[in-house]
Design a protein around this motif. Structure first.
Motif, PDB file in Angstrom:
ATOM      1  N   PRO A 162      -8.927   1.252   8.598  1.00 30.18           N
ATOM      2  CA  PRO A 162      -9.958   1.198   7.560  1.00 30.18           C
ATOM      3  C   PRO A 162      -9.860   2.394   6.621  1.00 30.18           C
ATOM      4  O   PRO A 162      -9.378   3.454   6.987  1.00 30.18           O
ATOM      5  N   GLY A 163     -10.344   2.213   5.419  1.00 31.38           N
ATOM      6  CA  GLY A 163     -10.371   3.282   4.432  1.00 31.38           C
ATOM      7  C   GLY A 163     -10.002   2.756   3.068  1.00 31.38           C
ATOM      8  O   GLY A 163      -9.922   1.551   2.845  1.00 31.38           O
ATOM      9  N   PHE A 164      -9.784   3.667   2.153  1.00 29.68           N
ATOM     10  CA  PHE A 164      -9.413   3.271   0.796  1.00 29.68           C
ATOM     11  C   PHE A 164      -8.466   4.307   0.231  1.00 29.68           C
ATOM     12  O   PHE A 164      -8.310   5.389   0.773  1.00 29.68           O
ATOM     13  N   SER A 165      -7.842   3.938  -0.856  1.00 31.45           N
ATOM     14  CA  SER A 165      -6.907   4.820  -1.530  1.00 31.45           C
ATOM     15  C   SER A 165      -7.160   4.765  -3.025  1.00 31.45           C
ATOM     16  O   SER A 165      -7.394   3.698  -3.578  1.00 31.45           O
ATOM     17  N   ASP A 196       0.839  -1.180   0.000  1.00 30.21           N
ATOM     18  CA  ASP A 196       0.000   0.000   0.000  1.00 30.21           C
ATOM     19  C   ASP A 196       0.887   1.248   0.000  1.00 30.21           C
ATOM     20  O   ASP A 196       2.062   1.190   0.365  1.00 30.21           O
ATOM     21  N   PHE A 197       0.310   2.375  -0.399  1.00 31.57           N
ATOM     22  CA  PHE A 197       1.087   3.606  -0.425  1.00 31.57           C
ATOM     23  C   PHE A 197       1.413   4.074   0.997  1.00 31.57           C
ATOM     24  O   PHE A 197       0.785   3.656   1.963  1.00 31.57           O
ATOM     25  N   LEU A 198       2.400   4.946   1.122  1.00 29.63           N
ATOM     26  CA  LEU A 198       2.799   5.529   2.401  1.00 29.63           C
ATOM     27  C   LEU A 198       2.868   7.040   2.269  1.00 29.63           C
ATOM     28  O   LEU A 198       3.237   7.562   1.215  1.00 29.63           O
ATOM     29  N   VAL A 199       2.558   7.712   3.362  1.00 26.89           N
ATOM     30  CA  VAL A 199       2.727   9.155   3.435  1.00 26.89           C
ATOM     31  C   VAL A 199       3.768   9.433   4.510  1.00 26.89           C
ATOM     32  O   VAL A 199       3.715   8.870   5.604  1.00 26.89           O
TER      33      VAL A 199
END
Length: 133
Positions: free
Chosen positions: A120-123, A3-6
């Motif tokens: 939880p959530g989406f990208s 998954d992406f990272l910030v």
């Protein structure tokens, strides 16, 4: 862990160093743009009074952040006398290798590392997926 990272770091700008810091960060941002094609975004922000700097980057995945720390890491020491790092926040899961790299950065610049584990959530970041409707 794909998954992406910030990544967000926040620093105090040392008195009288804002102009020099802006020039150094412009050079660093240009280097990152030229040498790190997988990084989604890399932006530097300064507070209105010039007393703080935040650096925000978005990575496609953990290997993009690992690559950034290895490639751009040698360019961090000249920035050290210009700032006092307050913290590094990572939004996403990290590896042991990334934690070692982040801890090395805090040894150089100060500050602490805060990891925000995914919930939880989406990208909508990353390659588009094919969906049937």
């Amino acid at each position: 862990m794909n998954d992406f990272l910030v990544y967000l770091d926040t620093s105090e700008v040392r008195p009288g160093k804002l102009g020099e810091l802006k020039a150094a960060m412009e050079e660093l941002a240009g280097f990152v743009e030229a040498h790190e094609p997988r990084i989604v975004a890399y932006k530097v922000y300064f507070s209105g009074d010039g007393s703080r700097m935040s650096v925000l980057h978005i990575h496609q995945d953990i290997s993009s952040l690992e690559f950034h720390l290895k490639v751009a890491g040698p360019r961090f020491p000249p920035v050290a006398p210009l700032v006092r790092l307050l913290n590094i926040e990572i939004f996403g899961a990290v590896t042991e290798e990334v934690m070692k790299q982040l801890e090395a950065k805090t040894l150089l610049l100060g500050g602490t590392v805060i990891i925000h584990d995914p919930g939880p959530g989406f990208s909508r970041c990353g390659p588009p997926t094919t969906r049937r409707q």
